[in-house]
Write a protein that holds these residues in place. Sequence first.
Motif, PDB file in Angstrom:
ATOM      1  N   ALA A  66       0.823  -1.204   0.000  1.00  0.00           N
ATOM      2  CA  ALA A  66       0.000   0.000   0.000  1.00  0.00           C
ATOM      3  C   ALA A  66       0.859   1.258   0.000  1.00  0.00           C
ATOM      4  CB  ALA A  66      -0.920  -0.006   1.221  1.00  0.00           C
ATOM      5  N   THR A  67       1.968   1.227   0.724  1.00  0.00           N
ATOM      6  CA  THR A  67       2.885   2.373   0.733  1.00  0.00           C
ATOM      7  C   THR A  67       3.486   2.587  -0.643  1.00  0.00           C
ATOM      8  OG1 THR A  67       3.416   1.928   3.058  1.00  0.00           O
ATOM      9  CG2 THR A  67       4.903   3.375   1.856  1.00  0.00           C
ATOM     10  N   PHE A  68       3.876   1.496  -1.300  1.00  0.00           N
ATOM     11  CA  PHE A  68       4.457   1.582  -2.643  1.00  0.00           C
ATOM     12  C   PHE A  68       3.471   2.208  -3.634  1.00  0.00           C
ATOM     13  CE2 PHE A  68       4.799  -0.415  -6.858  1.00  0.00           C
ATOM     14  CZ  PHE A  68       6.069   0.023  -7.229  1.00  0.00           C
ATOM     15  N   ALA A  69       2.210   1.799  -3.543  1.00  0.00           N
ATOM     16  CA  ALA A  69       1.215   2.278  -4.510  1.00  0.00           C
ATOM     17  C   ALA A  69       0.686   3.664  -4.170  1.00  0.00           C
ATOM     18  CB  ALA A  69       0.059   1.279  -4.590  1.00  0.00           C
ATOM     19  N   ALA A  70       0.445   3.927  -2.880  1.00  0.00           N
ATOM     20  CA  ALA A  70      -0.184   5.188  -2.487  1.00  0.00           C
ATOM     21  C   ALA A  70       0.820   6.320  -2.307  1.00  0.00           C
ATOM     22  CB  ALA A  70      -0.978   4.993  -1.196  1.00  0.00           C
ATOM     23  N   PHE A  71       2.027   5.981  -1.827  1.00  0.00           N
ATOM     24  CA  PHE A  71       3.043   7.002  -1.563  1.00  0.00           C
ATOM     25  C   PHE A  71       4.392   6.534  -2.111  1.00  0.00           C
ATOM     26  CE2 PHE A  71      -0.136   7.459   1.822  1.00  0.00           C
ATOM     27  CZ  PHE A  71      -0.448   8.812   1.715  1.00  0.00           C
TER      28      PHE A  71
END
Length: 331
Positions: A66-71
């Motif tokens: 989720a961190t890779f995709a969102a931020f």
Amino acid sequence: MHLHDVWFVLIAVLWIGYFFLEGFDFGVGILTKALARDERERRVLINTIGPVWDGNEVWLLTAGGATFAAFPEWYATLFSGFYLALLIILVCLIIRGVAFEYRGKRDDAQWKRNWDHAIFWCSLLPAFLWGVAFGNIVHGTKIDAHFEYVGNFWDLLNAYSILGGVVTLTLFTFHGAVFTALKTNGEIRERARALALKVGVVTALAALAFLIWTQVNHGDNWSFAAMVVAALALVGAIGMNQLGREGWAFILSGITVVAAVAMLFLSLYPDVMPSSLNPAWSLTVSNASASSYTLGIMTWVAGIMTPVVLVYQGWTYWVFRRRIGVQNMPA
């Protein structure tokens, strides 16, 4: 509220879930050296987390993805700057998983001792290093005008982050001791309760110092409220443990983990990685986020799949809710 704010909250929830679940998981791994007196008791401890440890790690994978995709900017700076520490954690998690699966493959004492050492150290090191990592994220790191980490590994070992590592190590060990008392019976249950009291006192002292330090330097009213909840829950967990109310003790130790991690994210917002060189160079929820279109698609997927995952994992814990003891282990 913008979608990047929503995803900051969702990522915080994922990390909170990971530390709540993997926290007692790490704690039990550490306690295999302190609580178990023989092979059968060690198997009891491992079997308390045997059905769930791999599911707990899914929260870490989801948080990272989720961190890779969102931020993506946050992900890039975090994983390049903290590369060595995160590599050590990753290797430990791999070895630890292999140890759980392979220690029983041969009926040889030395073979099992080697894997037991792996379980212990590969539970202890991540429990400590996660605290160091998040301590640095909140405290600030050497990020330049290009949003790149320009420090080195030793810059991450400062007094604040090391104290953070001590807090996560002791808190997870306490959480694991309470979980062990909840999931076992007989002598090992009594020893787990006695050890939980000792570890709980150490945890309370370290956590109080760390949370106050965090509040003074980075906190606001919301983080102060989370700090109060964490402190009261920890005291309550120690008290309930002494009364033999293991269920309430585990709930309260879990609330301690949840509130403490929530306080870190509340202290961090709206930054995701503050720069210690220049506040203007900090990564924030706005300058580190993906496009609105990407965040919109992710929100729909998360809304559909998250309840499914939660129901399945909850069902797993329900199925394996019974206490176990040495009488359940073949001689």
